[in-house]
Design an enzyme around this catalytic site. Structure first.
Site, PDB file in Angstrom:
ATOM      1  CG  ASP A 157      -0.472   0.972  -3.814  1.00  0.00           C
ATOM      2  OD1 ASP A 157      -1.547   0.732  -4.399  1.00  0.00           O
ATOM      3  OD2 ASP A 157      -0.414   1.678  -2.795  1.00  0.00           O
TER       4      ASP A 157
ATOM      5  CB  ILE B  25      -1.276   0.085   9.284  1.00  0.00           C
ATOM      6  CG1 ILE B  25       0.128   0.105   9.903  1.00  0.00           C
ATOM      7  CG2 ILE B  25      -1.907   1.464   9.358  1.00  0.00           C
ATOM      8  CD1 ILE B  25       1.140   0.987   9.168  1.00  0.00           C
TER       9      ILE B  25
ATOM     10  CG  ASP C  30      -4.663   4.084  19.342  1.00  0.00           C
ATOM     11  OD1 ASP C  30      -5.082   4.934  18.526  1.00  0.00           O
ATOM     12  OD2 ASP C  30      -4.939   2.876  19.278  1.00  0.00           O
TER      13      ASP C  30
ATOM     14  N   GLY D  98       0.863  -1.200   0.000  1.00  0.00           N
ATOM     15  CA  GLY D  98       0.000   0.000   0.000  1.00  0.00           C
ATOM     16  C   GLY D  98       0.884   1.230   0.000  1.00  0.00           C
TER      17      GLY D  98
ATOM     18  N   GLY E 271      -0.073   4.935  -1.028  1.00  0.00           N
ATOM     19  CA  GLY E 271      -1.201   5.577  -0.350  1.00  0.00           C
ATOM     20  C   GLY E 271      -0.783   6.702   0.577  1.00  0.00           C
TER      21      GLY E 271
ATOM     22  CG  HIS F  69      -6.851   1.454  16.210  1.00  0.00           C
ATOM     23  ND1 HIS F  69      -6.247   2.550  16.761  1.00  0.00           N
ATOM     24  CD2 HIS F  69      -7.131   1.796  14.922  1.00  0.00           C
ATOM     25  CE1 HIS F  69      -6.156   3.507  15.865  1.00  0.00           C
ATOM     26  NE2 HIS F  69      -6.685   3.076  14.734  1.00  0.00           N
TER      27      HIS F  69
ATOM     28  NE  ARG G 191     -12.739   6.218  11.059  1.00  0.00           N
ATOM     29  CZ  ARG G 191     -13.125   6.832  12.171  1.00  0.00           C
ATOM     30  NH1 ARG G 191     -14.421   6.960  12.448  1.00  0.00           N
ATOM     31  NH2 ARG G 191     -12.233   7.325  13.007  1.00  0.00           N
TER      32      ARG G 191
HETATM   33  N1  LIG Z   1      -3.926   1.448  12.617  1.00  0.00           N
HETATM   34  C1  LIG Z   1      -4.086   2.744  12.642  1.00  0.00           C
HETATM   35  O1  LIG Z   1      -3.848   3.382  13.673  1.00  0.00           O
HETATM   36  C2  LIG Z   1      -4.509   3.482  11.422  1.00  0.00           C
HETATM   37  C3  LIG Z   1      -5.000   2.797  10.342  1.00  0.00           C
HETATM   38  N2  LIG Z   1      -5.369   3.449   9.203  1.00  0.00           N
HETATM   39  C4  LIG Z   1      -5.865   2.645   8.079  1.00  0.00           C
HETATM   40  O2  LIG Z   1      -4.831   2.482   7.112  1.00  0.00           O
HETATM   41  C5  LIG Z   1      -5.428   2.184   5.842  1.00  0.00           C
HETATM   42  C6  LIG Z   1      -4.778   3.009   4.743  1.00  0.00           C
HETATM   43  O3  LIG Z   1      -5.048   4.369   4.924  1.00  0.00           O
HETATM   44  P1  LIG Z   1      -4.509   5.467   3.847  1.00  0.00           P
HETATM   45  O4  LIG Z   1      -3.104   5.222   3.542  1.00  0.00           O
HETATM   46  O5  LIG Z   1      -4.918   6.773   4.356  1.00  0.00           O
HETATM   47  O6  LIG Z   1      -5.400   5.082   2.581  1.00  0.00           O
HETATM   48  P2  LIG Z   1      -5.078   5.428   1.047  1.00  0.00           P
HETATM   49  O7  LIG Z   1      -6.331   5.144   0.294  1.00  0.00           O
HETATM   50  O8  LIG Z   1      -4.475   6.766   0.929  1.00  0.00           O
HETATM   51  O9  LIG Z   1      -3.969   4.359   0.669  1.00  0.00           O
HETATM   52  C7  LIG Z   1      -4.230   3.011   0.623  1.00  0.00           C
HETATM   53  C8  LIG Z   1      -3.366   2.406  -0.456  1.00  0.00           C
HETATM   54  O10 LIG Z   1      -3.625   1.005  -0.469  1.00  0.00           O
HETATM   55  C9  LIG Z   1      -3.555   0.612  -1.832  1.00  0.00           C
HETATM   56  N3  LIG Z   1      -4.176  -0.679  -2.037  1.00  0.00           N
HETATM   57  C10 LIG Z   1      -5.469  -0.993  -2.204  1.00  0.00           C
HETATM   58  N4  LIG Z   1      -5.611  -2.294  -2.428  1.00  0.00           N
HETATM   59  C11 LIG Z   1      -4.375  -2.819  -2.419  1.00  0.00           C
HETATM   60  C12 LIG Z   1      -3.865  -4.125  -2.593  1.00  0.00           C
HETATM   61  N5  LIG Z   1      -4.635  -5.178  -2.844  1.00  0.00           N
HETATM   62  N6  LIG Z   1      -2.533  -4.295  -2.493  1.00  0.00           N
HETATM   63  C13 LIG Z   1      -1.702  -3.255  -2.235  1.00  0.00           C
HETATM   64  N7  LIG Z   1      -2.141  -2.005  -2.079  1.00  0.00           N
HETATM   65  C14 LIG Z   1      -3.465  -1.804  -2.166  1.00  0.00           C
HETATM   66  C15 LIG Z   1      -4.246   1.731  -2.584  1.00  0.00           C
HETATM   67  O11 LIG Z   1      -3.947   1.695  -3.960  1.00  0.00           O
HETATM   68  C16 LIG Z   1      -3.684   2.934  -1.864  1.00  0.00           C
HETATM   69  O12 LIG Z   1      -2.532   3.402  -2.501  1.00  0.00           O
HETATM   70  C17 LIG Z   1      -6.924   2.434   6.037  1.00  0.00           C
HETATM   71  O13 LIG Z   1      -7.582   1.213   6.207  1.00  0.00           O
HETATM   72  C18 LIG Z   1      -6.991   3.258   7.304  1.00  0.00           C
HETATM   73  O14 LIG Z   1      -8.220   3.133   7.966  1.00  0.00           O
HETATM   74  C19 LIG Z   1      -5.242   4.808   9.105  1.00  0.00           C
HETATM   75  C20 LIG Z   1      -4.754   5.529  10.158  1.00  0.00           C
HETATM   76  C21 LIG Z   1      -4.391   4.938  11.413  1.00  0.00           C
HETATM   77  O1  LIG Z   2      -9.704   7.048  12.292  1.00  0.00           O
HETATM   78  C1  LIG Z   2      -9.386   6.368  11.297  1.00  0.00           C
HETATM   79  O2  LIG Z   2     -10.183   5.904  10.499  1.00  0.00           O
HETATM   80  C2  LIG Z   2      -7.940   6.090  11.102  1.00  0.00           C
HETATM   81  C3  LIG Z   2      -7.397   5.606  12.377  1.00  0.00           C
HETATM   82  O3  LIG Z   2      -7.508   4.469  12.720  1.00  0.00           O
HETATM   83  C4  LIG Z   2      -6.840   6.589  13.292  1.00  0.00           C
HETATM   84  O4  LIG Z   2      -6.544   7.718  12.890  1.00  0.00           O
HETATM   85  O5  LIG Z   2      -6.678   6.232  14.466  1.00  0.00           O
END
Ligand SMILES: NC(=O)C1=CN([C@@H]2O[C@H](COP(=O)(O)OP(=O)(O)OC[C@H]3O[C@@H](n4cnc5c(N)ncnc54)[C@H](O)[C@@H]3O)[C@@H](O)[C@H]2O)C=CC1
Ligand SMILES: O=C([O-])CC(=O)C(=O)O
Length: 456
Positions: free
Chosen positions: A168, A258, A291, A141, A144, A318, A222
């Site tokens: 990606d 993540i 967090d 990913g 992203g 989370h 989200r």
């Molecule tokens: N654990 C945590 O604390 C957090 C988790 N997240 C989560 O992280 C994830 C990604 O968020 P962002 O980077 O903002 O989203 P984004 O949409 O900007 O990036 C996601 C990337 O994943 C790629 N992708 C989609 N399907 C794929 C596949 N099969 N193989 C490889 N890459 C693929 C997309 O092309 C994109 O480039 C979301 O699910 C979000 O909710 C976000 C913030 C905090």
């Molecule tokens: O809120 C979200 O969807 C992304 C996330 O997990 C965070 O920022 O903690």
């Protein structure tokens, strides 16, 4: 190159350490510090640290004065012979004339005679074959919102000689070209997946060869009004494809997820690894570090302290309903009831605050990349033999008596992933009650993940 009688790996340098003799070391984490007290002597210390009479010390907080490590005074000096300076880091020791130093020594409360000893914890790597100095890390990913800055931080901070693999299904070739101009000794592999035909895993299978660590921020984020659970259907499918490839090509790799909802995607990944016959609970992590980063920041801001030094645990899961910041045991800081309540809410709702502020353009990316890099680099350091690295992380807790099979708990990293799950931090009655209440919710999230993976 020869270092004493051993040959250091390519990515290493050699230090004639005053205590240990010639040792190979890893310039990304250590440096050969010229001793401030003993002429012509050197010590192998963590980067940024100094050496004082062969003992390593934190050069930001301490000085080496007459062979002793003394805490630097940050506040304005009450003594008239120090010229007052407005700088926060003003150190009278630096400016004081040598004759004054003996006077200062006699003022008993002026300096705390404390120092940090790296040497007892530091294991010299004097055999080239001891440790895997170079690692291969995958960011899945990578194009992203999180993936790009996370890849940047890893390109900047992975051990010299390591390989960073970017995968990606869109835009990753450009991201790779861009990162490839950064002058660090970290090799890039760039793999563009087949967006139209996900069953074509040729590039993914190349990306997942020989991995030490896979970090997965692939998936949809989200929009305002959504919960993390709303992302499960789409994101679970994405995680499944990635984990299957990792299981096939690098069954021993550590996997840090993540992708949301972490409470469910991690148990789903565990089940997929079990199906592939390669599940090791010590090697799978849900990344909840953001967090903790947020809790450190908000507490530091409220109490006027350096956020990086705030010691706080955030356990549970989370999501706002399952996240539990343990504010009663933040070392050296206490909170009123009102502060506890508002801080807890702020930490739990921080993700939503970013989602709302971005107004449809995604969720936290930069802070998550920072947190993800802290987590990933912690694992890499542990793979390289560094001990004592502890992060709260959402992991398999079925070997504990917590009564739930996944939970964010304090985890110590080691060469095989999880070295040890530490006991939960001390909690007050209210926190214990909240923990009991959140566990059934986490259990539901776990069941969602398991059901998906079993039927997928
Ligand atoms: N654990 C945590 O604390 C957090 C988790 N997240 C989560 O992280 C994830 C990604 O968020 P962002 O980077 O903002 O989203 P984004 O949409 O900007 O990036 C996601 C990337 O994943 C790629 N992708 C989609 N399907 C794929 C596949 N099969 N193989 C490889 N890459 C693929 C997309 O092309 C994109 O480039 C979301 O699910 C979000 O909710 C976000 C913030 C905090
Ligand atoms: O809120 C979200 O969807 C992304 C996330 O997990 C965070 O920022 O903690």
């Amino acid at each position: 190159r020869l270092c004493g009688d051993v040959e250091c790996p390519r990515s290493n340098a050699c230090c004639s350490d005053a205590v240990h003799g010639p040792v190979c070391y890893f310039p990304q984490f250590y440096h050969c510090a010229v001793d401030r007290f003993t002429p012509y002597s050197q010590s192998l210390c963590a980067r940024g640290d100094g050496s004082c009479a062969t003992v390593c010390y934190d050069a930001k907080r301490y000085d080496c004065v007459g062979g002793q490590i003394k805490e630097r005074i940050k506040q304005r000096s009450p003594f008239p012979f120090y010229p007052f300076k407005n700088s926060e880091n003003y150190s009278p020791i630096i400016d004081a004339m040598p004759s004054m130093i003996s006077e200062q020594k006699e003022m008993p409360n002026l300096y705390l005679l404390t120092c940090r000893y790296y040497i007892p914890q530091f294991k010299p790597h004097n055999r080239a074959t001891d440790v895997p100095y170079m690692v291969k890390v995958l960011v899945a990913g990578a194009a992203g919102g999180i993936g790009q800055p996370l890849s940047l931080l890893l390109k900047q901070n992975l051990p010299a000689g390591s390989t960073l693999a970017l995968f990606d299904v869109v835009n990753v070739i450009g991201v790779g070209e861009d990162l490839s101009h950064i002058n660090t000794h970290v090799k890039l592999e760039v793999h563009l997946g087949d967006l139209k035909n996900p069953s074509n895993t040729t590039e993914l299978d190349k990306a997942t060869q020989n991995l030490d660590l896979a970090v997965i921020p692939a998936g949809v984020p989200r929009k305002p009004g959504m919960t993390r659970d709303d992302l499960f259907k789409v994101n679970a499918g994405i995680v499944k494809g990635l984990v299957e490839s990792i299981a096939k090509n690098s069954p021993k790799a550590l996997i840090a997820i993540i992708t949301n909802p972490v409470n469910s995607t991690v148990p789903a990944a565990a089940e997929i690894l079990k199906k592939a016959g390669v599940y090791d609970p010590k090697r799978l992590f849900g990344v909840s570090t953001l967090d903790i980063v947020r809790a450190q920041t908000f507490i530091g801001q409220l109490k006027g302290q350096n956020p990086a030094e705030v010691k706080v645990h955030v356990i549970g899961g989370h999501s706002p309903e399952t996240m539990l910041p343990i504010l009663s045991s933040v070392s050296g800081i206490s909170f009123s009831e009102e502060e506890t309540s508002s801080l807890s809410t702020k930490i739990k709702e921080a993700g939503t605050a970013v989602v709302n502020a971005k107004d449809g353009m995604g969720s936290a990316t930069l802070s998550m990349a920072y947190a993800g890099a802290r987590f990933a680099l912690g694992l890499v350091k542990a793979l390289n033999g560094e001990s004592g690295i502890i992060e709260d992380s959402y992991v398999d807790t079925s070997s504990t008596d917590l009564g739930v099979s996944f939970l964010a708990v304090p985890v110590e990293f080691g060469k095989n992933g999880i070295e040890k799950i530490h006991p939960l931090p001390q909690m007050n009655e209210s926190e214990k009650k909240q923990l009991a209440e959140l566990i059934p919710i986490v259990q539901k999230n776990i069941d969602t993940g398991l059901e998906f993976a079993k039927s997928a």
